[in-house]
Design a protein around this motif. Structure first.
Motif, mmCIF file in Angstrom:
data_model
loop_
_atom_site.group_PDB
_atom_site.id
_atom_site.type_symbol
_atom_site.label_atom_id
_atom_site.label_comp_id
_atom_site.label_asym_id
_atom_site.label_seq_id
_atom_site.Cartn_x
_atom_site.Cartn_y
_atom_site.Cartn_z
ATOM 1 N N MET A 7 0.720 -1.916 -9.934
ATOM 2 C CA MET A 7 0.913 -0.481 -10.950
ATOM 3 C C MET A 7 -0.329 0.019 -11.954
ATOM 4 O O MET A 7 -0.138 1.167 -12.132
ATOM 5 C CB MET A 7 2.378 -0.082 -10.706
ATOM 6 C CG MET A 7 3.322 -0.370 -9.673
ATOM 7 S SD MET A 7 2.633 1.093 -8.441
ATOM 8 C CE MET A 7 4.445 0.737 -7.722
ATOM 9 N N VAL A 48 -7.235 -0.057 -5.708
ATOM 10 C CA VAL A 48 -6.734 -0.655 -6.310
ATOM 11 C C VAL A 48 -6.711 -2.388 -5.911
ATOM 12 O O VAL A 48 -6.543 -3.474 -6.594
ATOM 13 C CB VAL A 48 -4.885 -0.087 -5.893
ATOM 14 C CG1 VAL A 48 -4.029 -1.548 -6.276
ATOM 15 C CG2 VAL A 48 -4.857 0.511 -7.301
ATOM 16 N N CYS A 96 -6.408 5.751 -11.889
ATOM 17 C CA CYS A 96 -6.254 7.281 -12.246
ATOM 18 C C CYS A 96 -6.596 7.393 -12.809
ATOM 19 O O CYS A 96 -6.817 9.106 -13.458
ATOM 20 C CB CYS A 96 -5.043 7.899 -11.981
ATOM 21 S SG CYS A 96 -3.884 6.772 -9.635
ATOM 22 N N VAL A 105 -8.011 5.976 -4.385
ATOM 23 C CA VAL A 105 -7.356 4.726 -5.664
ATOM 24 C C VAL A 105 -6.815 4.228 -5.133
ATOM 25 O O VAL A 105 -7.021 2.797 -5.614
ATOM 26 C CB VAL A 105 -6.711 5.725 -6.948
ATOM 27 C CG1 VAL A 105 -5.684 4.610 -7.769
ATOM 28 C CG2 VAL A 105 -7.065 6.680 -7.536
ATOM 29 N N THR A 106 -5.632 3.960 -3.930
ATOM 30 C CA THR A 106 -5.297 3.027 -3.480
ATOM 31 C C THR A 106 -6.495 2.195 -2.386
ATOM 32 O O THR A 106 -5.862 0.562 -3.641
ATOM 33 C CB THR A 106 -4.129 3.659 -1.428
ATOM 34 O OG1 THR A 106 -3.612 4.526 -2.450
ATOM 35 C CG2 THR A 106 -4.013 2.323 -1.196
ATOM 36 N N THR A 116 -3.407 0.878 -10.492
ATOM 37 C CA THR A 116 -3.091 2.001 -10.135
ATOM 38 C C THR A 116 -3.390 3.070 -11.348
ATOM 39 O O THR A 116 -3.967 4.217 -11.448
ATOM 40 C CB THR A 116 -1.943 2.073 -9.693
ATOM 41 O OG1 THR A 116 -1.640 0.934 -8.569
ATOM 42 C CG2 THR A 116 -2.111 3.610 -8.580
ATOM 43 N N LYS A 117 -2.577 3.102 -12.303
ATOM 44 C CA LYS A 117 -2.325 3.670 -13.435
ATOM 45 C C LYS A 117 -3.708 3.788 -13.972
ATOM 46 O O LYS A 117 -4.239 4.804 -14.029
ATOM 47 C CB LYS A 117 -1.241 3.025 -14.598
ATOM 48 C CG LYS A 117 -1.343 4.763 -15.491
ATOM 49 C CD LYS A 117 -0.148 3.882 -16.608
ATOM 50 C CE LYS A 117 -0.979 2.993 -17.429
ATOM 51 N NZ LYS A 117 -0.341 2.115 -18.888
ATOM 52 N N SER A 147 0.952 -1.518 0.462
ATOM 53 C CA SER A 147 0.441 -0.397 0.023
ATOM 54 C C SER A 147 0.919 1.151 0.314
ATOM 55 O O SER A 147 0.564 2.584 -0.212
ATOM 56 C CB SER A 147 -0.957 0.131 1.282
ATOM 57 O OG SER A 147 -0.086 0.000 2.129
ATOM 58 N N TYR A 193 2.575 6.023 -6.013
ATOM 59 C CA TYR A 193 2.347 6.112 -6.956
ATOM 60 C C TYR A 193 1.212 7.138 -7.469
ATOM 61 O O TYR A 193 0.968 7.996 -8.464
ATOM 62 C CB TYR A 193 2.395 4.480 -7.653
ATOM 63 C CG TYR A 193 2.450 4.777 -9.646
ATOM 64 C CD1 TYR A 193 2.814 5.239 -10.516
ATOM 65 C CD2 TYR A 193 1.038 3.998 -9.938
ATOM 66 C CE1 TYR A 193 2.856 5.239 -11.853
ATOM 67 C CE2 TYR A 193 1.407 4.102 -11.481
ATOM 68 C CZ TYR A 193 2.188 4.897 -12.483
ATOM 69 O OH TYR A 193 2.182 4.983 -13.301
ATOM 70 N N ALA A 194 0.764 6.276 -7.109
ATOM 71 C CA ALA A 194 -1.258 6.980 -7.267
ATOM 72 C C ALA A 194 -1.273 8.404 -6.534
ATOM 73 O O ALA A 194 -1.423 9.652 -7.784
ATOM 74 C CB ALA A 194 -2.341 5.880 -6.074
ATOM 75 N N ILE A 202 1.882 2.258 -3.653
ATOM 76 C CA ILE A 202 1.155 1.745 -4.663
ATOM 77 C C ILE A 202 -0.101 3.519 -4.149
ATOM 78 O O ILE A 202 -0.094 3.879 -4.856
ATOM 79 C CB ILE A 202 -0.415 0.768 -4.613
ATOM 80 C CG1 ILE A 202 -0.253 -0.582 -4.342
ATOM 81 C CG2 ILE A 202 -1.770 1.273 -5.204
ATOM 82 C CD1 ILE A 202 -0.172 -0.521 -6.141
ATOM 83 N N TYR A 203 0.252 3.825 -2.943
ATOM 84 C CA TYR A 203 -0.221 5.566 -2.471
ATOM 85 C C TYR A 203 0.555 6.046 -3.194
ATOM 86 O O TYR A 203 0.314 7.188 -3.485
ATOM 87 C CB TYR A 203 -0.728 5.535 -1.456
ATOM 88 C CG TYR A 203 -0.409 6.687 -0.579
ATOM 89 C CD1 TYR A 203 -1.890 7.180 -0.752
ATOM 90 C CD2 TYR A 203 0.134 7.311 0.171
ATOM 91 C CE1 TYR A 203 -2.290 8.686 -0.581
ATOM 92 C CE2 TYR A 203 0.135 8.834 0.204
ATOM 93 C CZ TYR A 203 -1.397 9.494 -0.073
ATOM 94 O OH TYR A 203 -1.618 10.677 0.588
#
Length: 186
Positions: A84, A62, A91, A58-59, A87-88, A38, A44-45, A41-42
């Motif tokens: 990822m 995911v 977003c 978003v996290t 995630t992308k 997490s 990157y988001a 992921i967070y």
């Protein structure tokens, strides 16, 4: 069972194991997956959305998507690339719905590293100051490479950009960071 390597990086085999267990409806495995990934992921988001609330949403989403699609996950030794990519996509779906992006605040940048056990408070301040001087794409690439240990080729796939662009932006970002540190310009 430890989930991180000694240097705090995410272990792909552990993430794979969690995803396969999630596919078998193991709710505890989903919790372990969250605990393991997490932070990355967070981060990157947040680097994409530039808004802490959106990054948190978003996290969360995911892990819902990962739970819903774990049965279709096929390991190729790169489970973080799979997460990822989710995630992308989430977003960008959010952007399409809103078409408005807020600026990243210093508090947002600080929060993305708050959970990283490798950094103390002073280190986080330095990292945040440095990252705030990078372009959005440079920051995304640096975060993906440093927090998830993804290789440049995997980052290129996740971001849907050429490998040469990823390498160029990463190297440019590293040079910027070295100049910042060298000048003591923090």
């Amino acid at each position: 069972m430890p989930f991180n390597t000694n240097d705090g990086r995410i272990n792909a085999a552990d993430v794979d194991e969690c995803l396969y267990a999630v596919a078998q409806d193991d709710v505890e495995a989903l919790s372990r997956l969250y605990a393991l990934t997490s932070g990355a992921i967070y981060a990157y988001a947040l680097s994409i959305t530039k808004n802490a609330f959106d990054a948190e949403d978003v996290t969360h989403d995911v892990y819902v998507k990962a739970y819903e699609n774990a049965h279709s996950y096929s390991s190729q030794g790169k489970p973080m690339a799979w997460l990822m990519t989710i995630t992308k996509n989430l977003c960008y779906n959010r952007f399409r719905k809103r078409s408005k992006i807020a600026d990243v605040t210093d508090d947002d940048l600080e929060r993305q590293f708050a959970a990283d056990p490798r950094l103390d408070a002073e280190d986080r301040m330095v990292v945040n100051a440095c990252l705030s001087r990078l372009s959005d794409s440079e920051r995304q690439i640096v975060i993906m490479h440093s927090m998830t240990d993804l290789k440049h080729i995997d980052i290129a796939r996740v971001l849907s950009i050429p490998l040469a662009t990823v390498i160029s932006k990463y190297n440019r970002a590293v040079k910027k960071l070295r100049r910042i540190f060298g000048k003591g310009d923090l």
